[in-house]
Design a protein around this motif. Structure first.
Motif, PDB file in Angstrom:
ATOM      1  N   ASN A   8       0.812  -1.225   0.000  1.00 52.83           N
ATOM      2  CA  ASN A   8       0.000   0.000   0.000  1.00 52.83           C
ATOM      3  C   ASN A   8       0.844   1.274   0.000  1.00 52.83           C
ATOM      4  O   ASN A   8       0.326   2.355  -0.231  1.00 52.83           O
ATOM      5  CB  ASN A   8      -1.020   0.005   1.140  1.00 52.83           C
ATOM      6  CG  ASN A   8      -0.424   0.023   2.521  1.00 52.83           C
ATOM      7  OD1 ASN A   8       0.625   0.587   2.764  1.00 52.83           O
ATOM      8  ND2 ASN A   8      -1.125  -0.617   3.453  1.00 52.83           N
ATOM      9  N   CYS A  35      -1.255   0.247  -3.461  1.00 53.18           N
ATOM     10  CA  CYS A  35      -2.571  -0.336  -3.688  1.00 53.18           C
ATOM     11  C   CYS A  35      -3.034  -0.993  -2.382  1.00 53.18           C
ATOM     12  O   CYS A  35      -2.239  -1.660  -1.714  1.00 53.18           O
ATOM     13  CB  CYS A  35      -2.422  -1.372  -4.795  1.00 53.18           C
ATOM     14  SG  CYS A  35      -3.870  -2.334  -5.140  1.00 53.18           S
ATOM     15  N   THR A  38      -6.545  -6.633  -0.694  1.00 52.52           N
ATOM     16  CA  THR A  38      -7.900  -7.098  -1.003  1.00 52.52           C
ATOM     17  C   THR A  38      -8.808  -7.068   0.212  1.00 52.52           C
ATOM     18  O   THR A  38      -9.942  -6.601   0.129  1.00 52.52           O
ATOM     19  CB  THR A  38      -7.857  -8.525  -1.594  1.00 52.52           C
ATOM     20  OG1 THR A  38      -7.006  -8.515  -2.744  1.00 52.52           O
ATOM     21  CG2 THR A  38      -9.234  -8.996  -1.993  1.00 52.52           C
ATOM     22  N   MET A  41      -9.811  -3.506   0.970  1.00 55.20           N
ATOM     23  CA  MET A  41     -10.767  -3.021  -0.030  1.00 55.20           C
ATOM     24  C   MET A  41     -12.164  -3.582   0.244  1.00 55.20           C
ATOM     25  O   MET A  41     -13.159  -2.879   0.083  1.00 55.20           O
ATOM     26  CB  MET A  41     -10.320  -3.399  -1.440  1.00 55.20           C
ATOM     27  CG  MET A  41      -9.189  -2.548  -1.961  1.00 55.20           C
ATOM     28  SD  MET A  41      -9.594  -0.789  -2.073  1.00 55.20           S
ATOM     29  CE  MET A  41     -10.857  -0.796  -3.319  1.00 55.20           C
ATOM     30  N   LYS A  45     -15.392  -1.352   1.009  1.00 55.19           N
ATOM     31  CA  LYS A  45     -16.605  -1.488   0.200  1.00 55.19           C
ATOM     32  C   LYS A  45     -17.841  -1.668   1.088  1.00 55.19           C
ATOM     33  O   LYS A  45     -18.869  -1.021   0.883  1.00 55.19           O
ATOM     34  CB  LYS A  45     -16.468  -2.677  -0.758  1.00 55.19           C
ATOM     35  CG  LYS A  45     -17.591  -2.789  -1.743  1.00 55.19           C
ATOM     36  CD  LYS A  45     -17.552  -3.994  -2.669  1.00 55.19           C
ATOM     37  CE  LYS A  45     -16.288  -4.748  -2.766  1.00 55.19           C
ATOM     38  NZ  LYS A  45     -16.369  -5.919  -3.654  1.00 55.19           N
TER      39      LYS A  45
END
Length: 55
Positions: A8, A35, A38, A41, A45
């Motif tokens: 990240n 980034c 997962t 994220m 979400k």
């Protein structure tokens, strides 16, 4: 909370704030530093969906 990692690109522990959505002009966006993983994220979400009331 998001812990720093090589993936990240963060240098210190950070917070994601789902209630602070805003747009940014494309010209103001610099290079990518990393980034999100997962699992982070997925949590992001779900938090967005809950905050926006999209159950």
């Amino acid at each position: 909370m998001v812990e720093p990692s090589a993936m990240n690109g963060l240098h210190k522990r950070s917070q994601l704030m789902v209630d602070k959505l805003f747009t940014v002009p494309i010209g103001d966006i610099g290079s990518s530093i990393g980034c999100l993983e997962t699992n982070v994220m997925e949590e992001l979400k779900l938090a967005h969906r809950d905050w926006l009331g999209l159950h």
